[in-house]
Design an enzyme around this catalytic site. Structure first.
Site, mmCIF file in Angstrom:
data_model
loop_
_atom_site.group_PDB
_atom_site.id
_atom_site.type_symbol
_atom_site.label_atom_id
_atom_site.label_comp_id
_atom_site.label_asym_id
_atom_site.label_seq_id
_atom_site.Cartn_x
_atom_site.Cartn_y
_atom_site.Cartn_z
ATOM 1 N N HIS A 175 0.842 -1.202 0.000
ATOM 2 C CA HIS A 175 0.000 0.000 0.000
ATOM 3 C C HIS A 175 0.876 1.252 0.000
ATOM 4 O O HIS A 175 1.927 1.297 0.633
ATOM 5 C CB HIS A 175 -0.989 -0.011 1.168
ATOM 6 C CG HIS A 175 -0.421 0.227 2.523
ATOM 7 N ND1 HIS A 175 -0.290 1.489 3.060
ATOM 8 C CD2 HIS A 175 0.018 -0.632 3.475
ATOM 9 C CE1 HIS A 175 0.193 1.399 4.286
ATOM 10 N NE2 HIS A 175 0.401 0.130 4.562
ATOM 11 N N GLU A 192 -5.276 1.483 2.290
ATOM 12 C CA GLU A 192 -5.069 0.364 3.206
ATOM 13 C C GLU A 192 -5.320 0.783 4.648
ATOM 14 O O GLU A 192 -5.897 0.025 5.446
ATOM 15 C CB GLU A 192 -3.643 -0.186 3.051
ATOM 16 C CG GLU A 192 -3.376 -1.479 3.815
ATOM 17 C CD GLU A 192 -2.823 -1.275 5.226
ATOM 18 O OE1 GLU A 192 -2.609 -2.269 5.933
ATOM 19 O OE2 GLU A 192 -2.600 -0.110 5.630
ATOM 20 N N GLU A 193 -4.881 1.985 4.989
ATOM 21 C CA GLU A 193 -4.949 2.433 6.379
ATOM 22 C C GLU A 193 -6.382 2.657 6.874
ATOM 23 O O GLU A 193 -6.611 2.798 8.067
ATOM 24 C CB GLU A 193 -4.142 3.723 6.560
ATOM 25 C CG GLU A 193 -2.640 3.589 6.295
ATOM 26 C CD GLU A 193 -1.915 2.781 7.357
ATOM 27 O OE1 GLU A 193 -2.577 2.261 8.285
ATOM 28 O OE2 GLU A 193 -0.677 2.663 7.262
ATOM 29 N N HIS A 223 3.194 4.038 12.980
ATOM 30 C CA HIS A 223 2.158 5.082 13.008
ATOM 31 C C HIS A 223 2.593 6.292 13.826
ATOM 32 O O HIS A 223 1.788 6.925 14.500
ATOM 33 C CB HIS A 223 0.816 4.532 13.509
ATOM 34 C CG HIS A 223 0.098 3.730 12.470
ATOM 35 N ND1 HIS A 223 -1.261 3.455 12.528
ATOM 36 C CD2 HIS A 223 0.529 3.136 11.323
ATOM 37 C CE1 HIS A 223 -1.616 2.750 11.468
ATOM 38 N NE2 HIS A 223 -0.535 2.533 10.731
#
Length: 326
Positions: free
Chosen positions: A59, A191-192, A300
């Site tokens: 991604h 994707e996230e 993250h």
């Protein structure tokens, strides 16, 4: 690390991947037979071969924020795009697509009592709503700022999740000159926020096998959750995560390829979180799917950390297994 720095420097939060997609196209346009951008914004590059149809996916989107409201004093409220840790956001810098820089601040007393997104705001240095609206708008996305820094065998940057995976796909594509298998290198979107791009891309490609490449947590920092993955331990071959139980045949092929080519590896079981593999393996009648992950600390955050030897091992393993799946 010039390519990795270039990839992490480009912004592209979920649903707004245009900038990073352009960077990737410039890198891959001369080393594939053809490529296309689908309705979801996925970039699908094809290297033709006569063997099995194999989808390799990474991604290209990253976590970020989006403006939801601007008050009379020029301060903006926002919503998270992807998984953010609210306690870690105060005083972080963000960058909007037009170059505007903002600082995340907090209603200190209330935030200290109960940390939550509603107590945070973005300060772009405006004195009024009118001035702020000249720089940002409702729905404007912003990415975190975190320049890539390489020190020895350590790289620290924002968006290693998952520009490191994009790096793996590009390098593997460049190293495979005349593929035996029919290879699709897919740089997915969103994707996230729920593995959305991968689901559409896998339906289109309809692969026999798939390998999703991403980052994974480690268990090598003080008092962290127990996990048998560490920086410097090599490429992580996924066994399972919250989104997928990896196909045994694909996993065994990865292990055999690692042994055959003397690639350092470790096995990954991630108890929290998932990857594009979760969406791909459920597509159509199902896809035999595995995963290769880069061990990464502080995922993250604007300061994700990885080991460059692990990254090289991931590239070698990806290129090897792409050709050895039958």
């Amino acid at each position: 690390m010039k390519l990795l720095k270039k990839l992490t420097a480009a912004d592209g939060i979920s649903g707004n991947e245009e900038s990073i997609r352009k960077v990737i196209i410039d890198e891959i346009k001369d080393c594939c037979d053809d490529y296309e951008v689908d309705a979801m914004g996925n970039l699908i590059a094809h290297k033709k071969g006569d063997g099995a149809r194999v989808m390799l996916a990474a991604h290209m989107d990253e976590i970020g924020i989006m403006v939801t409201y601007i008050d009379d004093n020029g301060f903006a409220r926002f919503s998270p795009i992807g998984g953010l840790y609210v306690r870690e956001l105060v005083h972080r810098r963000v960058r909007f697509a037009n170059g505007t820089i903002g600082i995340i601040g907090s209603e200190e007393k209330e935030f200290n009592k109960k940390p939550e997104f509603s107590k945070l705001y973005i300060d772009v240095g405006a004195a009024s709503k009118k001035e702020a609206e000249q720089r940002i708008s409702i729905g404007a996305p912003a990415a975190f700022i975190g320049e890539a820094v390489v020190s020895g065998k350590t790289v620290i940057s924002k968006a290693l999740d998952n520009r490191a995976g994009c790096y793996m796909l590009i390098k593997a594509m460049q190293s495979i000159k005349k593929p035996k298998n029919d290879l699709y290198f897919v740089f997915t979107t969103q994707e996230e926020v729920g593995l959305r791009g991968a689901k559409a891309a896998a339906y289109s490609v309809n692969p026999q096998y798939a390998v999703a490449v991403d980052v994974t947590d480690t268990g090598d920092t003080p008092e962290c959750p127990v996990m048998a993955v560490k920086l410097g331990g090599g490429a992580a071959i996924k066994v399972m995560d919250r989104s997928v139980m990896c196909d045994a045949d694909v996993r065994c092929a990865m292990i055999e390829a690692a042994k055959k080519h003397r690639i350092k590896y470790q096995l990954e079981i991630m108890s929290d979180g998932g990857t594009d593999a979760g969406a791909i393996h459920l597509t159509r009648a199902g896809v035999k799917t595995g995963g290769i992950s880069l061990p990464t600390r502080y995922i993250h955050s604007p300061s994700e950390m990885a080991n460059t030897d692990d990254l090289k091992a991931c590239v070698k393993l990806l290129a090897a297994v792409a050709e050895e799946l039958k």
